[in-house]
Design an enzyme around this catalytic site. Structure first.
Site, PDB file in Angstrom:
ATOM      1  N   HIS A  37      36.991  38.056  36.424  1.00 50.27           N
ATOM      2  CA  HIS A  37      36.809  39.394  35.642  1.00 50.27           C
ATOM      3  C   HIS A  37      38.119  40.405  36.342  1.00 50.27           C
ATOM      4  CE1 HIS A  37      34.794  43.372  35.281  1.00 50.27           C
ATOM      5  NE2 HIS A  37      34.831  42.942  33.948  1.00 50.27           N
ATOM      6  N   GLU A  64      41.145  37.523  32.786  1.00 52.42           N
ATOM      7  CA  GLU A  64      40.760  38.636  32.055  1.00 52.42           C
ATOM      8  C   GLU A  64      41.509  39.934  32.124  1.00 52.42           C
ATOM      9  OE1 GLU A  64      37.460  41.822  30.334  1.00 52.42           O
ATOM     10  OE2 GLU A  64      38.065  41.378  32.539  1.00 52.42           O
ATOM     11  N   HIS A  79      42.208  48.762  33.615  1.00 50.46           N
ATOM     12  CA  HIS A  79      40.655  48.915  33.284  1.00 50.46           C
ATOM     13  C   HIS A  79      40.536  50.029  32.186  1.00 50.46           C
ATOM     14  CE1 HIS A  79      36.405  49.164  33.609  1.00 50.46           C
ATOM     15  NE2 HIS A  79      36.373  50.321  33.954  1.00 50.46           N
ATOM     16  N   GLU A 173      41.034  41.818  26.718  1.00 51.39           N
ATOM     17  CA  GLU A 173      40.184  42.940  25.934  1.00 51.39           C
ATOM     18  C   GLU A 173      41.241  44.362  25.618  1.00 51.39           C
ATOM     19  OE1 GLU A 173      36.477  46.301  26.933  1.00 51.39           O
ATOM     20  OE2 GLU A 173      36.949  44.516  28.319  1.00 51.39           O
TER      21      GLU A 173
END
Length: 357
Positions: A37, A64, A79, A173
């Site tokens: 992560h 990720e 982020h 993402e």
């Protein structure tokens, strides 16, 4: 055996997390995927090449990166599109006039935003630890690393594959794609598909694309054959579907709707484990029956990320009783886990195997 899960505290709700890091993984093909992560974010500032490389060295199957976009339409890893939490931009006098107030997904946010900077300008910034109270050891690395592009991350993966002989997956993402489309006219779906094509990454490669938004995944499903994962938050609902609640997505009917456009779900761990007993819920079995993989988030080891009953003395940066949580997560039978601590997760999983659990 579960390799990867990340814990997240959310507004007083049970925060669940998973993490591990090990130099030489010893897992069979059927073992759950270890998804690093934001890289080895328990050991290095998140979303830096150093964090990604360390996670790979520790044994991660996938890394990720959260993707945001620059003013000149380059995909970079942060982020959030707001930069002051993870870079030194607030201390840069030359960018003082870039500070803005924006409404992102219904929330007013003040700061400096990636989409207002060119890549060249972003290159002058340096990364810093986002949660120093929980990870004071990472502060020593503040100022060392640049913001990486997606292309640089892929270059690193390929170099590590050549070095280790191991296939390493990518699990990007898309952050706030609806906001960026409406606010700046930036289409992240188009940008990502074009970049993956240019980088020669196809649907047959080890890659999952994830989003909290429904329409974004549906567009990706219509335009490509990449494996897609619907992220599911413990609160609220998708910003692009105001009448939909995330809690409805984990019902049998909600899962059936997801299965029409996605290949898996990335649920908050609290949907997979009962908050009181840590016994598994029916979610994994119900999702699997519809052909959906289940990759819960997030496993972390520090007190600051663990539910109160699992916290030890020593403050937010001290290790809590994370092994109990992670063992329960592994026992849920999920297909993979997001974790900040790859090494520790592998240790827990191997200990559980050795015990015959």
């Amino acid at each position: 055996m579960v390799r990867n899960l990340l814990l997240k505290s959310v507004s007083g709700a049970l925060a669940l997390g998973f993490a591990i890091s090990l130099a030489a993984p010893a897992f069979a093909q059927s073992d759950p995927l270890i998804i690093a992560h934001r890289g080895a974010s328990g050991d290095r500032p998140e979303h830096t090449l150093a964090a990604y490389e360390l996670a790979i060295d520790q044994g991660a199957d996938y890394i990720e990166p959260d993707l945001v976009v620059t003013k000149d339409l380059e995909l970079v890893s942060r982020h959030e599109n707001e930069l002051s939490g993870t870079t030194d931009v607030a201390s840069r006098e030359e960018f003082e006039n870039r500070r803005r107030d924006k409404t992102i997904d219904g929330q007013r946010v003040a700061g400096w935003f990636a989409e207002d900077f060119t890549l060249a300008e972003l290159r002058t910034l340096r990364a810093k630890e986002r949660v120093p109270s929980a990870r004071p050891g990472n502060i020593r690395y503040n100022g060392l690393y640049q913001v990486p592009t997606l292309a640089e991350i892929v270059q690193l993966l390929r170099a590590k594959e050549a070095e280790t002989g191991k296939s390493i997956g990518l699990y990007p993402e898309l952050k706030h794609p609806t906001f960026l489309l409406e606010d700046a006219g930036i289409d992240m779906v188009d940008l990502l598909l074009r970049e993956l094509r240019d980088l020669d990454i196809g649907p047959e490669d080890p890659i999952f694309i994830q989003s909290f938004e429904v329409g974004t995944l549906q567009r990706l499903n219509q335009r490509s054959d990449y494996k897609l994962v619907q992220l599911i938050h413990p609160e609220g609902g998708p910003v692009d579907e105001p009448d939909m609640r995330y809690a409805e997505m984990v019902t049998p009917s909600g899962l059936a709707e997801i299965a029409a456009y996605a290949d898996g779900i990335g649920p908050w761990l609290g949907y997979v484990l009962d908050s009181a007993t840590m016994a598994p819920t029916n979610l994994v079995a119900e999702a699997r029956a519809l052909g959906l993989q289940v990759h819960p988030w997030t496993l972390r080891k520090e007190n600051g990320f663990l539910p109160a009953p699992l916290q030890n003395s020593g403050g937010p940066a001290a290790d809590g009783a994370y092994r109990q949580l992670w063992s329960a997560a592994i026992a849920s039978g999920a297909d993979g886990f997001f974790t900040d601590n790859v090494k520790e997760f592998i240790e827990v999983a191997q200990a559980k195997d050795a015990a015959g659990d």
